[in-house]
Design a protein around this motif. Structure first.
Motif, PDB file in Angstrom:
ATOM      1  N   GLU A  65       0.803  -1.224   0.062  1.00 22.24           N
ATOM      2  CA  GLU A  65      -0.037  -0.006   0.065  1.00 22.24           C
ATOM      3  C   GLU A  65       0.862   1.150   0.163  1.00 22.24           C
ATOM      4  OE1 GLU A  65      -2.759   0.073   3.247  1.00 22.24           O
ATOM      5  OE2 GLU A  65      -4.198  -1.522   2.135  1.00 22.24           O
ATOM      6  N   LEU A  66       0.723   2.084  -0.804  1.00 23.52           N
ATOM      7  CA  LEU A  66       1.376   3.340  -1.039  1.00 23.52           C
ATOM      8  C   LEU A  66       0.136   4.538  -0.684  1.00 23.52           C
ATOM      9  CD1 LEU A  66       2.983   3.280  -4.646  1.00 23.52           C
ATOM     10  CD2 LEU A  66       3.998   2.560  -2.197  1.00 23.52           C
ATOM     11  N   THR A  67       0.537   5.460   0.169  1.00 20.96           N
ATOM     12  CA  THR A  67      -0.091   6.611   0.463  1.00 20.96           C
ATOM     13  C   THR A  67       0.553   7.887   0.021  1.00 20.96           C
ATOM     14  OG1 THR A  67      -0.894   5.698   2.696  1.00 20.96           O
ATOM     15  CG2 THR A  67      -1.083   7.941   2.390  1.00 20.96           C
ATOM     16  N   VAL A  68      -0.261   8.719  -0.875  1.00 22.60           N
ATOM     17  CA  VAL A  68       0.409   9.799  -1.699  1.00 22.60           C
ATOM     18  C   VAL A  68      -0.498  11.020  -1.032  1.00 22.60           C
ATOM     19  CG1 VAL A  68       0.993  10.948  -3.897  1.00 22.60           C
ATOM     20  CG2 VAL A  68       1.047   8.482  -3.493  1.00 22.60           C
ATOM     21  N   ILE A  76      -1.347  -2.294  -4.326  1.00 26.52           N
ATOM     22  CA  ILE A  76      -0.747  -2.926  -5.418  1.00 26.52           C
ATOM     23  C   ILE A  76      -0.375  -4.386  -5.147  1.00 26.52           C
ATOM     24  CG2 ILE A  76       1.500  -3.254  -6.773  1.00 26.52           C
ATOM     25  CD1 ILE A  76       2.030  -0.026  -5.999  1.00 26.52           C
ATOM     26  N   GLU A  77      -1.118  -5.444  -6.049  1.00 23.88           N
ATOM     27  CA  GLU A  77      -0.800  -6.786  -5.823  1.00 23.88           C
ATOM     28  C   GLU A  77       0.649  -6.872  -6.523  1.00 23.88           C
ATOM     29  OE1 GLU A  77      -3.346 -10.669  -6.047  1.00 23.88           O
ATOM     30  OE2 GLU A  77      -2.677 -10.038  -8.127  1.00 23.88           O
ATOM     31  N   VAL A  78       1.512  -7.617  -5.864  1.00 23.80           N
ATOM     32  CA  VAL A  78       3.115  -7.723  -6.391  1.00 23.80           C
ATOM     33  C   VAL A  78       3.189  -9.226  -6.619  1.00 23.80           C
ATOM     34  CG1 VAL A  78       5.541  -7.349  -6.181  1.00 23.80           C
ATOM     35  CG2 VAL A  78       3.762  -5.948  -5.034  1.00 23.80           C
ATOM     36  N   THR A 242       1.462  -4.807   3.219  1.00 16.77           N
ATOM     37  CA  THR A 242       0.193  -5.385   4.262  1.00 16.77           C
ATOM     38  C   THR A 242       0.091  -7.047   4.129  1.00 16.77           C
ATOM     39  OG1 THR A 242      -1.228  -4.878   2.509  1.00 16.77           O
ATOM     40  CG2 THR A 242      -0.620  -3.088   4.010  1.00 16.77           C
ATOM     41  N   LYS A 243       0.490  -7.733   3.317  1.00 10.29           N
ATOM     42  CA  LYS A 243       0.224  -9.059   3.126  1.00 10.29           C
ATOM     43  C   LYS A 243       1.428  -9.810   2.319  1.00 10.29           C
ATOM     44  CE  LYS A 243      -3.425 -12.194   1.667  1.00 10.29           C
ATOM     45  NZ  LYS A 243      -4.631 -12.214   0.903  1.00 10.29           N
ATOM     46  N   ASN A 247       6.585 -14.370   2.058  1.00  7.17           N
ATOM     47  CA  ASN A 247       7.122 -14.775   0.612  1.00  7.17           C
ATOM     48  C   ASN A 247       8.320 -14.386   0.314  1.00  7.17           C
ATOM     49  OD1 ASN A 247       4.843 -16.361   0.739  1.00  7.17           O
ATOM     50  ND2 ASN A 247       3.442 -14.900  -0.210  1.00  7.17           N
ATOM     51  N   LEU A 248       8.749 -13.255   1.092  1.00  2.00           N
ATOM     52  CA  LEU A 248      10.060 -12.424   0.874  1.00  2.00           C
ATOM     53  C   LEU A 248      11.323 -13.306   1.053  1.00  2.00           C
ATOM     54  CD1 LEU A 248      11.534 -10.051  -0.598  1.00  2.00           C
ATOM     55  CD2 LEU A 248      11.291  -8.937   1.500  1.00  2.00           C
ATOM     56  N   LYS A 249      12.128 -13.654   0.442  1.00  2.00           N
ATOM     57  CA  LYS A 249      13.420 -14.527   0.709  1.00  2.00           C
ATOM     58  C   LYS A 249      14.648 -13.627   0.373  1.00  2.00           C
ATOM     59  CE  LYS A 249      10.191 -17.878   1.277  1.00  2.00           C
ATOM     60  NZ  LYS A 249       9.923 -18.287   2.527  1.00  2.00           N
ATOM     61  N   GLN A 250      15.354 -13.555   1.447  1.00  2.00           N
ATOM     62  CA  GLN A 250      17.026 -13.119   1.456  1.00  2.00           C
ATOM     63  C   GLN A 250      17.869 -14.222   1.360  1.00  2.00           C
ATOM     64  OE1 GLN A 250      17.259  -9.764   0.999  1.00  2.00           O
ATOM     65  NE2 GLN A 250      15.427  -8.787   2.030  1.00  2.00           N
ATOM     66  N   SER A 251      18.406 -14.486   0.255  1.00  5.85           N
ATOM     67  CA  SER A 251      19.652 -15.211   0.207  1.00  5.85           C
ATOM     68  C   SER A 251      19.250 -16.717   0.752  1.00  5.85           C
ATOM     69  CB  SER A 251      20.883 -14.685   0.858  1.00  5.85           C
ATOM     70  OG  SER A 251      21.232 -13.619   0.639  1.00  5.85           O
ATOM     71  N   GLY A 252      18.077 -17.169   0.104  1.00  5.57           N
ATOM     72  CA  GLY A 252      17.360 -18.341   0.443  1.00  5.57           C
ATOM     73  C   GLY A 252      16.739 -18.349   1.782  1.00  5.57           C
ATOM     74  N   ALA A 253      16.806 -17.567   2.808  1.00  6.32           N
ATOM     75  CA  ALA A 253      15.979 -17.354   4.134  1.00  6.32           C
ATOM     76  C   ALA A 253      14.936 -16.380   3.826  1.00  6.32           C
ATOM     77  CB  ALA A 253      16.952 -16.964   5.133  1.00  6.32           C
ATOM     78  N   ALA A 254      13.922 -16.533   4.854  1.00  4.20           N
ATOM     79  CA  ALA A 254      12.938 -15.784   4.927  1.00  4.20           C
ATOM     80  C   ALA A 254      13.165 -14.244   5.519  1.00  4.20           C
ATOM     81  CB  ALA A 254      11.626 -16.342   5.755  1.00  4.20           C
ATOM     82  N   ALA A 255      12.722 -13.420   4.951  1.00  2.00           N
ATOM     83  CA  ALA A 255      13.046 -12.191   5.459  1.00  2.00           C
ATOM     84  C   ALA A 255      12.181 -11.981   6.965  1.00  2.00           C
ATOM     85  CB  ALA A 255      12.397 -11.088   4.508  1.00  2.00           C
ATOM     86  N   THR A 256      12.791 -11.242   7.717  1.00  2.96           N
ATOM     87  CA  THR A 256      12.220 -11.020   9.161  1.00  2.96           C
ATOM     88  C   THR A 256      11.159  -9.607   9.111  1.00  2.96           C
ATOM     89  OG1 THR A 256      14.012 -11.750  10.258  1.00  2.96           O
ATOM     90  CG2 THR A 256      12.651 -10.297  11.528  1.00  2.96           C
ATOM     91  N   PRO A 257       9.942  -9.639   9.177  1.00  2.03           N
ATOM     92  CA  PRO A 257       9.097  -8.433   9.031  1.00  2.03           C
ATOM     93  C   PRO A 257       9.528  -7.487   9.991  1.00  2.03           C
ATOM     94  CG  PRO A 257       7.798 -10.728   9.187  1.00  2.03           C
ATOM     95  CD  PRO A 257       9.366 -11.227   9.574  1.00  2.03           C
TER      96      PRO A 257
END
Length: 264
Positions: A65-68, A76-78, A242-243, A247-257
């Motif tokens: 979500e972007l707020t302008v 945005i669905e990525v 926001t969701k 699913n974001l992976k950093q060098s094979g590991a899950a990203a820390t929210p």
């Protein structure tokens, strides 16, 4: 009429390309930006190049979500299913707070709707001249090095994307899976295919002629009426995942929210 359409296409492609330059590059001329528009030799079976390593990946989908200007959010669905590296780069930058406080430095609606474009980190400085924006990219604070991502386009019928080449250069006749329909979100870049970094654009109308050359990685699902009102210089007050951050992976590991930092 055909000549007018050709001139408009040449103008807008040049504007898009020059907006995606890295700090080390100069903006290419319109002739440079059109030089790759050659007729490919059709390939019966879509092929793919090796997938880049050591870059964030999105394995699945995420919502940003972007707020302008204090308006309602732009959702945005990525799509990391069809553009894992491009989508992963965008979601990672959102999560780091890179887009908070940046402006939309290029807005083209005349002579016909084209794009709104932002994401140059130099625009966080309110004193940086607006007319000089469009040359900046993300520099990783951990390494001090610029991060560029390869051009990533997945052809229809292919199991994986093509990297580092336009579909025409790769000799692939199939259309891309992700197309430049109204509301498409894609990466701006210079004439070098692997020069995208942080700058992105939203298509204000269907832009089929960009489909085979630029990497779409998502779509605006809500708030397109807000996008239609964005003016040059309007600032992104916040960008947040926001969701789908798992699913974001950093060098094979899950990203820390973690919460995105507030704009400076």
């Amino acid at each position: 009429m055909q000549m007018r359409r050709w001139l408009v296409s040449l103008l807008v492609v040049s504007a898009l390309v020059s907006g995606g330059c890295s700090p080390q590059e100069t903006s290419p001329s319109p002739s440079d930006s059109s030089s790759a528009a050659t007729t490919p030799s059709a390939s019966a079976t879509p092929v793919s190049s090796p997938e880049p390593a050591n870059l964030p990946r999105l394995e699945g989908k995420a919502t940003v979500e972007l707020t302008v200007k204090g308006g309602k959010p732009i959702t945005i669905e990525v799509d990391g299913t069809n553009a894992p590296i491009t989508a992963g780069n965008f979601v990672d930058l959102v999560q780091q707070g890179v887009y908070d406080g940046l402006v939309f430095h290029r807005v083209i609606r005349e002579p016909q709707p084209f794009v709104v474009q932002g994401g140059d980190p130099q625009s966080k400085d309110p004193n940086f001249p607006l007319e000089q924006l469009g040359t900046g990219g993300f520099v990783d604070p951990a390494t001090g090095q610029p991060r560029n991502i390869p051009l990533e386009i997945k052809p229809e019928g292919s199991a994986s994307p093509v990297y580092g080449k336009t579909l025409d250069t790769a000799g692939i006749a199939a259309p891309p899976q992700l197309k430049h329909t109204r509301g498409a979100v894609a990466m701006a870049r210079a004439s070098i295919p692997d020069s995208a970094s942080s700058q992105f654009y939203v298509a204000l109308t269907d832009l089929k002629f960009l489909d085979r050359d630029y990497a779409v990685f998502g779509y605006v699902t809500q708030g397109m009426d807000v996008v239609d009102k964005i003016q040059q210089g309007d600032r992104i007050e916040s960008a947040k995942v926001t969701k789908g951050i798992e699913n974001l992976k950093q060098s094979g590991a899950a990203a820390t929210p973690s919460p995105s930092p507030s704009p400076q």
